[in-house]
Every structure is written in structure tokens, then in C-alpha cells.
Scaffold this active site. Structure first.
Site, PDB file in Angstrom:
ATOM      1  CB  SER A 272      -0.344  26.927  42.595  1.00  0.00           C
ATOM      2  OG  SER A 272       0.951  27.436  42.393  1.00  0.00           O
ATOM      3  CE  LYS A 273       0.249  18.783  43.328  1.00  0.00           C
ATOM      4  NZ  LYS A 273      -0.589  18.220  42.284  1.00  0.00           N
ATOM      5  NE  ARG A 274       3.315  29.479  40.664  1.00  0.00           N
ATOM      6  CZ  ARG A 274       3.467  30.691  41.159  1.00  0.00           C
ATOM      7  NH1 ARG A 274       4.633  31.061  41.641  1.00  0.00           N
ATOM      8  NH2 ARG A 274       2.472  31.545  41.190  1.00  0.00           N
TER       9      ARG A 274
END
Ligand code: GLU
Length: 463
Positions: free
Chosen positions: A240-242
Site C-alpha cells: 500500500s501507499k505507506r
């Protein structure tokens, strides 16, 4: 068998980094076997598909050097053909019309939920007499899936995977408005495009079992499947983006070279012994599905950065310059770009990506007088003698030849005579010539800037 692979992105945003790897594997597999690699844009979700996303995907693929054969196929344009196949299955008695209303379907799901069953269609219209069809209701067309037995797929990555057919329900092929479902479109397109191998993310593995039965019903040859594990974040969770950027484009903007990213993506989930640095040519020679691992791989930015630095170091100056130029805020003059090109060897050993390389090259492109960074300012404040810059200026001005060796030799003699270390004069020179306390070798910088520019940059700081 002629190997034909395909990459089938849905144009609803950017090219996901995991999809880029899927595309790369498909390309390499096709090239390894002397086959073809096709591109199909799965734009049937009209609400979410955009032309902008199509362009983004094309551009990202091109940037990565993932070149497809033939014109891309746009899935939506083939909707009639997809519908035709649904009708063929209807005629063959292998599909049927279902007149269930949305409310009835919701009740079915509710019932399944209450009984702890997966939400499946219960086959209500499968054996119902079609003359019972309610008036004015447009039917969907559903596939008659087998209700007993098992379905097995010999997946080239996952091995043999088997499910019980009770787990399948009679999926919709054609919606009530006559539009084909994704599941039908994919199968018809893969068949019509003569796809021999479907290499894709293992999030599609369950779809493969449903798709299998459409092939079977049409008596079409089932392609070979290879479902590759997804990329996870460094902590093992779904990417995911993180964890880092998801869009291939973002890696371009962060200054990664496409060669490095491809090499990295290739090694992420595929291996050939201990090889780490693998050129495209080598990858084509070695790539096969045997080398694809079964467990999810983890995105490791440090490893990618390391590979990128390696590719930057190995790259011929002209190619590196071409990759670097778009990172400057404004187009460079011919003179500035020539200076940067000549300076690349000295600059690239310190840079891990093109952004860092650009920043370190700025002094070659800037118009004088340069502004000084804090370190450079400090050096000029602490000079061993107030006339040092003037003395050096005059010393260099009198040199008959302007290149590294005589500049360095003259500086050495000067420093010895003055009782200084070479560094005590190299640092003030660096500050004046580059505006910074860090740069490639200062005599190299002087040679590249040339006599006039170097002397002028020195004069700018002579009090
Ligand atoms: N369009 C699907 C996706 O973007 C890929 C379908 C497939 O590869 O079969 O996930």
C-alpha cells in the site's frame, strides 16, 4: 506451440508497480520463446476507464522498455463479439436466461449469509421452464457451471490447484442490458488473441477456475496459467501507499532509471542463481517460469536504490545525460549540457538517483555569480590568507594550458611555497567554482568549466 502472452491492464489510473512486473514477465517469457507479447486494454468499466489512464499506461510501459507487438486491443470495442459467445452458449444449452430481480438476488445472498454459506446464486432459473419468464423483465445470461466433481488447473507457478465444483456458481456472462461481464470478455479475448500463456497476479487465481469453464463450454483450448505471487510491503503486508510509491511513474519522478527498475522488478519474485545485475538481453535468455517463487516478495527500496546507483555508474555518458536532462527545471543551453555531459563521470559516483545527480550538476549550469551554500560560505570566511583567491586567479590566468594536470601541478607548487596543504586551497577554489563545499575534484571542475568561466567565478569572490 507459438508462445503468445498478453498484459491486460484496466485503464482506471496509473500503471501499478506490481502490474509493471506482470507486464515485464509476460514480455520476457514471450521474447525468451521467440513468441509475441500483446497488450489489451480492459476498458469495459466505462465509469472508471479514462483515455488519460490509457496514455499513462502506454507511457509507463514505453519508459520501462516494455514494448508490445501489434496494435493494442481495446476490450470494450469487442463487446458484440463477447455477447455473441454468450448467445452461442445459450444455443448450445450450456447457458441459460435468468430472470431474477435484484431483490431476489439480494434475498439469496441474505439467505446464504444467515446459513453461513458463501453468497452464491442458487441456480433458480437453471432448470426452470423459460415460459415462466416474467413479463417485461430482461434476463441475464448465466453459464451452467458443473455442480459436482472438481476442477484442476496445472498452474506453472502454483502447481496443481484443485477446487470442488460446488464452490462455483452459475456466473453471469451477459448482463440484463446486454453488456458482457468481465469474466466472459477476458476469456473470449484471450481465445481470439490466441493467447497461449496467461501470466498474471495470483489475485486472479480464483477467476481462472470460472474462466476455465467458459473455455470448456466453448470447447476452446485452455491456455496455460501462471499466477505470480503479489508484491508485498517491507513488513509483509499487502503493498500500500505507506510502503512506498505504487505507480511506476512515481519511480520515474524519483529519479530511478528504467533499467534499474526493470532489473529490480525482475529479481522481485524471480531468480537465476545468485545473479543480481541482469541486463534485458540476459533476462530474455534466462527467463522462464521455473524461476518464479511461490511466496510473495517484499518491496525493498534500499535494494532498488543500490541497483539504480549501479546502473547510473555503468551507463554511457550520452545515455545518462539523456535520462538526466528532463530533470532540470528549464532546458539547458548547449554549453551547459556539454559541461554536464563532461562532468558526469565525476558526478555520478556520488549520486544514487537522477534527482541527486541533477542537484550535484547544477553548478555546471548556473549563471554567475553563484550563490554559496553554508559550507562554502564558511570556507571563504576562514581562508588562510586574504589574497589567496587573487593569487590563485593570477597563477591560473598565466597558465599556458588549461587542463587538470597543469592546474593541479601549479596548485601544488603554490601551496608548498605558501606552506599550505593542497586542501587549504582546493576548498576555497571549490567554494568559488561550485558554490558548495562538496563537488567532484576541483581541477576536473576547472577543466570542464574552461579558463574564462573559472577565472570569472574566482573573480566574483575576490574582495
Ligand atoms: N484487467 C485485469 C487487471 O487489471 C487483468 C486481467 C487478467 O490479466 O486476466 O487486474
Amino acid at each position: 506451440m507459438t508462445v503468445i502472452t498478453r498484459f491486460a491492464p484496466s485503464p482506471t489510473g496509473y500503471l501499478h508497480i506490481g502490474s509493471a512486473r506482470t507486464a515485464l514477465f509476460n514480455l520476457l517469457y514471450a521474447r525468451h520463446h521467440g513468441g509475441k507479447f500483446l497488450l489489451r486494454i480492459e476498458d469495459t468499466d466505462r465509469a472508471r476507464s479514462t483515455q488519460e489512464a490509457v496514455e499513462t499506461i502506454f507511457n509507463s510501459l514505453k519508459w520501462l522498455g516494455i514494448d508490445w507487438d501489434e496494435e493494442p486491443v481495446f476490450q470494450f470495442s469487442r463487446a458484440e463479439r463477447h455477447a455473441q459467445v454468450a448467445h452461442t452458449l445459450l444455443e448450445k444449452g450450456l447457458a441459460y436466461k435468468c430472470y431474477c430481480t435484484p431483490e431476489e438476488l439480494e434475498q439469496m445472498r441474505e439467505h446464504a449469509r444467515e446459513n453461513g454459506l458463501p453468497p452464491r446464486y442458487n441456480g433458480l432459473w437453471r432448470d426452470k421452464d423459460p415460459t415462466m419468464a416474467p413479463e417485461g423483465v430482461k434476463p441475464t445470461i448465466r453459464l451452467k457451471a458443473p455442480r459436482t466433481g472438481e476442477t484442476s488447473i496445472d498452474d506453472q507457478v502454483q502447481g496443481r490447484v484443485t477446487i470442488r465444483n460446488e464452490e462455483l456458481d452459475d456466473m453471469v456472462l451477459l448482463r440484463a442490458d446486454g453488456t458482457p461481464t468481465y469474466m466472459l470478455s477476458v476469456v473470449v479475448d484471450d481465445h481470439d488473441m490466441n493467447i497461449s500463456h496467461i501470466i498474471r497476479g495470483d489475485d486472479h487465481l480464483t477467476n481462472a477456475f470460472r474462466q476455465y469453464h467458459i473455455y470448456a463450454a466453448m470447447e476452446w483450448e485452455v491456455p496455460i496459467f501462471a499466477h505470480i505471487p503479489l508484491i508485498h510491503g517491507a513488513d509483509g503486508a499487502k503493498l500500500s501507499k505507506r510502503h512506498g510509491a505504487l505507480a511506476a511513474d512515481a519511480y520515474k519522478d524519483m529519479g530511478f532509471l528504467p533499467q534499474a527498475l526493470c532489473n529490480y522488478l525482475l529479481r522481485l519474485g524471480w531468480g537465476h542463481g545468485d545473479e543480481e545485475i541482469i541486463s534485458r538481453m540476459q533476462a530474455i535468455e534466462w527467463f522462464d517460469l521455473d524461476g518464479v517463487g511461490k511466496s510473495p516478495s517484499r518491496l525493498d527500496m534500499a535494494k532498488l536504490t543500490h541497483l539504480n546507483a549501479h546502473y547510473m555508474k555503468e551507463m554511457p555518458a550520452a545515455d545518462l545525460l539523456e535520462a538526466l536532462l528532463p530533470f532540470f527545471a528549464a532546458p539547458l543551453s548547449e554549453k551547459a549540457s556539454e559541461r554536464v555531459r563532461r562532468g558526469l563521470d565525476g558526478l555520478k559516483v556520488r549520486a544514487k538517483n537522477l534527482l541527486e545527480l541533477r542537484d550535484s550538476a547544477l553548478f555546471y549550469t548556473q549563471e554567475r555569480p553563484l550563490s554559496l551554500n553554508e559550507g562554502a560560505q564558511k570556507i571563504l570566511n576562514d581562508m588562510p590568507s586574504p589574497t589567496l583567491l587573487k593569487d590563485l586567479h593570477d597563477l591560473f590566468a598565466a597558465l599556458p594550458e588549461w587542463s587538470q594536470a597543469p592546474l593541479e601541478a601549479a596548485s601544488k607548487t603554490f601551496s608548498e611555497t605558501a606552506g599550505l596543504k593542497l586542501g587549504q586551497i582546493a576548498q576555497p577554489l571549490r567554494a568559488c567554482l561550485t558554490g558548495s563545499n562538496i563537488s567532484p575534484g576541483v581541477f576536473e571542475v576547472m577543466e570542464i568549466l574552461g579558463k574564462d568561466e573559472s577565472l570569472l567565478r574566482l573573480s566574483d569572490f575576490i574582495p
